[in-house]
Each structure stands twice: as structure tokens, then as C-alpha cells.
Design a protein around this motif. Structure first.
Motif, PDB file in Angstrom:
ATOM      1  N   ALA A  31     -59.027 -23.322  30.167  1.00 26.81           N
ATOM      2  CA  ALA A  31     -57.634 -23.783  30.019  1.00 26.81           C
ATOM      3  C   ALA A  31     -56.915 -23.418  31.316  1.00 26.81           C
ATOM      4  O   ALA A  31     -56.447 -22.301  31.513  1.00 26.81           O
ATOM      5  CB  ALA A  31     -56.976 -23.109  28.815  1.00 26.81           C
ATOM      6  N   ARG A  32     -56.884 -24.387  32.246  1.00 29.81           N
ATOM      7  CA  ARG A  32     -56.551 -24.055  33.636  1.00 29.81           C
ATOM      8  C   ARG A  32     -55.127 -23.545  33.813  1.00 29.81           C
ATOM      9  O   ARG A  32     -54.897 -22.584  34.558  1.00 29.81           O
ATOM     10  CB  ARG A  32     -56.790 -25.272  34.549  1.00 29.81           C
ATOM     11  CG  ARG A  32     -56.658 -24.955  36.036  1.00 29.81           C
ATOM     12  CD  ARG A  32     -57.808 -24.077  36.548  1.00 29.81           C
ATOM     13  NE  ARG A  32     -59.065 -24.830  36.545  1.00 29.81           N
ATOM     14  CZ  ARG A  32     -60.271 -24.240  36.588  1.00 29.81           C
ATOM     15  NH1 ARG A  32     -60.399 -22.927  36.657  1.00 29.81           N
ATOM     16  NH2 ARG A  32     -61.367 -24.988  36.561  1.00 29.81           N
ATOM     17  N   VAL A  61     -63.977 -29.794  39.658  1.00 32.84           N
ATOM     18  CA  VAL A  61     -63.454 -29.569  38.306  1.00 32.84           C
ATOM     19  C   VAL A  61     -62.232 -30.464  38.085  1.00 32.84           C
ATOM     20  O   VAL A  61     -61.499 -30.779  39.025  1.00 32.84           O
ATOM     21  CB  VAL A  61     -63.091 -28.081  38.085  1.00 32.84           C
ATOM     22  CG1 VAL A  61     -64.312 -27.199  38.323  1.00 32.84           C
ATOM     23  CG2 VAL A  61     -61.934 -27.634  38.976  1.00 32.84           C
ATOM     24  N   SER A  62     -62.029 -30.870  36.829  1.00 36.87           N
ATOM     25  CA  SER A  62     -60.864 -31.698  36.509  1.00 36.87           C
ATOM     26  C   SER A  62     -60.580 -31.595  35.019  1.00 36.87           C
ATOM     27  O   SER A  62     -61.415 -31.125  34.243  1.00 36.87           O
ATOM     28  CB  SER A  62     -61.108 -33.158  36.912  1.00 36.87           C
ATOM     29  OG  SER A  62     -62.080 -33.756  36.065  1.00 36.87           O
ATOM     30  N   HIS A  86     -60.224 -27.842  31.662  1.00 37.29           N
ATOM     31  CA  HIS A  86     -61.114 -28.248  32.756  1.00 37.29           C
ATOM     32  C   HIS A  86     -62.577 -28.032  32.393  1.00 37.29           C
ATOM     33  O   HIS A  86     -62.926 -27.074  31.714  1.00 37.29           O
ATOM     34  CB  HIS A  86     -60.807 -27.421  34.001  1.00 37.29           C
ATOM     35  CG  HIS A  86     -59.684 -27.957  34.825  1.00 37.29           C
ATOM     36  ND1 HIS A  86     -59.598 -27.756  36.178  1.00 37.29           N
ATOM     37  CD2 HIS A  86     -58.595 -28.707  34.489  1.00 37.29           C
ATOM     38  CE1 HIS A  86     -58.503 -28.331  36.654  1.00 37.29           C
ATOM     39  NE2 HIS A  86     -57.872 -28.909  35.655  1.00 37.29           N
ATOM     40  N   HIS A  87     -63.420 -28.925  32.908  1.00 36.36           N
ATOM     41  CA  HIS A  87     -64.876 -28.728  32.844  1.00 36.36           C
ATOM     42  C   HIS A  87     -65.338 -27.971  34.072  1.00 36.36           C
ATOM     43  O   HIS A  87     -64.821 -28.176  35.179  1.00 36.36           O
ATOM     44  CB  HIS A  87     -65.594 -30.082  32.774  1.00 36.36           C
ATOM     45  CG  HIS A  87     -65.243 -31.011  33.905  1.00 36.36           C
ATOM     46  ND1 HIS A  87     -65.751 -30.867  35.175  1.00 36.36           N
ATOM     47  CD2 HIS A  87     -64.405 -32.078  33.960  1.00 36.36           C
ATOM     48  CE1 HIS A  87     -65.257 -31.810  35.958  1.00 36.36           C
ATOM     49  NE2 HIS A  87     -64.424 -32.556  35.249  1.00 36.36           N
ATOM     50  N   GLU A  88     -66.325 -27.097  33.891  1.00 38.68           N
ATOM     51  CA  GLU A  88     -67.029 -26.453  35.007  1.00 38.68           C
ATOM     52  C   GLU A  88     -68.506 -26.446  34.627  1.00 38.68           C
ATOM     53  O   GLU A  88     -68.906 -25.762  33.684  1.00 38.68           O
ATOM     54  CB  GLU A  88     -66.548 -25.001  35.198  1.00 38.68           C
ATOM     55  CG  GLU A  88     -65.071 -24.871  35.554  1.00 38.68           C
ATOM     56  CD  GLU A  88     -64.674 -23.436  35.937  1.00 38.68           C
ATOM     57  OE1 GLU A  88     -65.525 -22.528  35.840  1.00 38.68           O
ATOM     58  OE2 GLU A  88     -63.507 -23.247  36.329  1.00 38.68           O
ATOM     59  N   ALA A 146     -57.667 -18.217  28.337  1.00 41.50           N
ATOM     60  CA  ALA A 146     -58.108 -19.317  29.203  1.00 41.50           C
ATOM     61  C   ALA A 146     -59.598 -19.597  29.114  1.00 41.50           C
ATOM     62  O   ALA A 146     -60.046 -20.701  29.436  1.00 41.50           O
ATOM     63  CB  ALA A 146     -57.744 -18.997  30.654  1.00 41.50           C
ATOM     64  N   LYS A 147     -60.374 -18.607  28.687  1.00 40.14           N
ATOM     65  CA  LYS A 147     -61.825 -18.690  28.843  1.00 40.14           C
ATOM     66  C   LYS A 147     -62.643 -18.416  27.582  1.00 40.14           C
ATOM     67  O   LYS A 147     -63.831 -18.743  27.560  1.00 40.14           O
ATOM     68  CB  LYS A 147     -62.264 -17.653  29.900  1.00 40.14           C
ATOM     69  CG  LYS A 147     -61.809 -17.939  31.337  1.00 40.14           C
ATOM     70  CD  LYS A 147     -62.598 -19.076  31.971  1.00 40.14           C
ATOM     71  CE  LYS A 147     -62.434 -19.113  33.490  1.00 40.14           C
ATOM     72  NZ  LYS A 147     -63.241 -20.209  34.095  1.00 40.14           N
TER      73      LYS A 147
END
Ligand SMILES: [Mg+2]
Ligand SMILES: [Mg+2]
Ligand SMILES: [Mg+2]
Lengths: 220, 220
Positions: free
Chosen positions: A101-102, A192-193, A65-67, A118-119
Motif C-alpha cells: 500500500a504505497r 512498480v505501479s 502496488h505490485h512488486e 503497508a506491507k
């Protein structure tokens, strides 16, 4: 090595402190409670990536995901900084993406594990050039936006932040000393997606800073 | 700034990657499952503290635990490092403590939150002097120990590690690029316990490296 230049903070800065769930509408879209104190996590400086290099999808995720986030670059270090003096410690800003990485984050949350996978992976922190403080006179009221393949996905104002920049600097510095070159990422608005291989990401702080990144799979 | 000296890695190294639950007997004492892949979390370099300065108990915890660990100092950076070449990337070692706000960690785990408050605070990483690689010919078989006020609390051998040093270096470097001066903390054997104000901590890697720290409350 010559003197450190704040305009290239990503080359020598030693920490990236990220704030999660700092926009109520984003906390809600992920079905998280609105926090009563800041949710903090870390990325290592090896996560930085600059325009010209791709954002890599780690092999272990299929839901990257983008944030889009406003980054605050620390100029003068300190600890136990008061809210009233907090802005004196800010050298400037950067437009940042907190790539996540959602489904891995969801798994970490359900298992009570840290969010590192994830981050904190390589290229999880795309970052713009340094923006001197003077160019954003009111960081509590600027628009952030992000497009994937020219389609608008995120659009929000930093006025929607739950915890302000001075509050965050004061809160963090009570237990983590801030140093010159540190980056604080202040959270993302809703929208976010997941991104896919070959997607083109474009993001901006209004038209003050605009970044472009392409997405690629990590190679084995 | 002069050339970086690996023997003072804590002054310029940019990340600290910690491995949780890497000794089965410690995982069990905290009622955690034996992991099937490494549990990783980060501390910021601002967490380092050297002998002569105290370990500070953060204001928000009443259960600060000691965890004695073997630290691996990276000499040659890299990514996607194979297990067979992993030891070529090691410059040496350090004796480290992974100071942990245990009840805060428990709360983070139960709420699915990152472990930052529990693990990343100032002085959460007491560290010995640098130990050149040659002084520990077999890092997979050395004894770690820790005493509180002269009473032995932790005693274990690195031979009890679930994931070996080469495995950890290879695993981590698949998604986080390792850089010169990085520290990997490899987990703690059983015997962790809470420390109190004015406690004297002494810890060692056999008699190869011994560190002494006093515990103080953080001041407001
Ligand atoms: Mg974020
Ligand atoms: Mg590998
Ligand atoms: Mg530990």
C-alpha cells in the motif's frame, strides 16, 4: 498433523523476511538512497495467498502496488550462517509478489512508523508453487517479469541485486535464526505501479514459474 | 507431530503482533505523540525465549531496553472480528517483554526505515508460561511490573491502555487474519530503561505470573 512438506511451506512456515531496495533502479524510482546494508521488514504468514484466490485491495489504500520478487525457501535452519555455506540452507524458491500500500508506506516513512499497514495485510504475499532448488541452478541470474492486463510492467534480472542471496542469508541469520519453511523475499526490480480492481496480474521467473492473480476490493 | 497445545503456543504460533505507544505516559517519555490509531509492528516467532535461556544483547546495540507487556494469546482465529465478540477469540495471556534496541529504533524512525533490527532479533520476546483466560478475569485492570537487579523500573496498570484488548483484536483482524496461537503484545507503561550484561530482570502480572531472565552479550 503429518510431517511438514516443504513443497507446501506457506501452510506451516513461520516467517517471511522481505528485503527492500535491493535493486538500485527500483530504489531510484522511489527516490530512496541506495542502501549500504539490507533494509528488512516482515510479513506474517497470514499474508500468503495462492492462485485461485484474489489479491484484495485493503479498504484503507487507493495505491496498491505490485512488486515481483524471487523468494528463497529455507530448508535447513540455522544462525550465524556463513556466506560460503548459505546455499546449503536453501531448499528452493518461489515466485512472490510483495503487494504494497504505497501511499500508506510513504506516510509511515515520513512519520517514522513501522510499515505494518503497508506491507503485512491479508493477501499481501501472493506466492507460486514451490520450485525445487535444482530447477534454478543460478539464482543470481534469472529474469523476473510481471504484466498487468497483458502489459509488461516489470522486467529485470536477479543479477541486478545489490545484496546477493548468500549475503542476505548470512546477514539475516546473524540476528534472526532461520528455520525450515521460512521465506526470504529478495526485492523487486523497477517498474512498480498501482493495480486496480479487476486487473489481471501475471508474473514469472522466466518460464520456470508463472502465476496469475486477479485483483478485488476487500469487502466490508 | 501431535495436536498443537495452546499452553505451548510459542513452539508453533505463527505471528507476534506488537502495539506501540499504547500507554500515554510511555509515549510521552519517548517524546512520541499520543496515537489516534494503534501503532503495529511484528516480531517473528524466532524471537521467543523462555526462562532458563538468557536475553541476548545484539552485537549492534548498546541500548537494549526492557518493555514489560501483557500478551494476549489467540485461541479461535478469525477476521473482521467485532469488539463485542473479541474476547471469545482469546485463549489466555502471557507476560512478555518487548526487548528493543532503542538507539537503532530511533535511527529507523528518523530514516523512515522499518523497525526490524530494533525489534525482531533473537530473544527479543521473552515470554512466560501460558496463563489461562480464567486466571485474569479482568485483563483491563491488572498491574504489570518489572525490576532490574531488584530495583523497580516499571509499574503500571493495563487500565492505562489507550486501545483496549477488544479494540485491538477488532482493529487488527480487519486486515490481518488472526490464527490460533498468535500473540498480541499490548504495549508498555512508562519506566523503560537500558539493561546491561549480567543484569537480572524480574517481571510480573501482579503475582499471577512472574518471570526471571538474565542478560548476556551475543557472542560472535
Ligand atoms: Mg518488495
Ligand atoms: Mg472491526
Ligand atoms: Mg513495546
Amino acid at each position: 498433523m503429518t510431517a511438514r512438506n516443504i513443497s507446501r511451506f506457506w501452510e506451516w512456515g513461520r516467517k517471511i523476511i522481505c528485503v527492500g531496495r535491493n535493486y538500485a533502479d527500483h530504489a531510484k524510482e522511489l527516490k530512496n538512497a541506495i542502501p549500504t546494508e539490507p533494509v528488512l521488514f516482515l510479513k506474517p504468514p497470514s499474508a500468503y495467498v495462492k492462485e485461485g484466490s484474489p489479491i484484495l485491495v485493503p479498504l484503507y489504500t487507493s495505491s496498491l502496488h505490485h512488486e515481483v520478487e524471487l523468494g528463497v525457501v529455507i530448508g535447513k535452519g540455522g544462525n550465524a550462517i556463513s556466506q560460503t555455506s548459505a546455499m546449503e540452507h536453501v531448499a528452493g524458491y518461489a515466485l512472490c509478489l510483495d503487494m504494497t500500500a504505497r501511499e500508506i508506506q510513504d506516510e509511515c516513512k515520513s512519520k517514522g512508523l513501522p510499515w505494518t499497514l503497508a506491507k503485512a495485510f491479508n493477501t499481501s504475499c501472493p506466492v507460486s508453487d514451490f520450485i525445487p532448488k535444482e530447477r534454478i541452478p543460478d539464482p543470481s541470474n534469472v529474469k523476473l517479469w510481471l504484466k498487468v492486463n497483458d502489459q509488461l510492467k516489470q522486467s529485470g534480472s536477479t543479477s541486478q541485486m545489490i545484496f546477493s542471496i548468500p549475503y542476505l542469508i548470512s546477514y539475516i541469520s546473524d540476528f534472526i535464526t532461520l528455520e525450515e519453511g521460512d521465506l526470504i523475499m529478495t526485492g523487486t526490480p523497477k517498474g512498480v505501479s498501482a493495480v486496480q480492481e479487476n486487473d489481471e496480474l501475471q508474473a514469472g521467473i522466466e518460464d520456470i514459474a508463472i502465476i496469475n492473480f486477479r485483483v478485488q476490493r476487500q469487502e466490508r
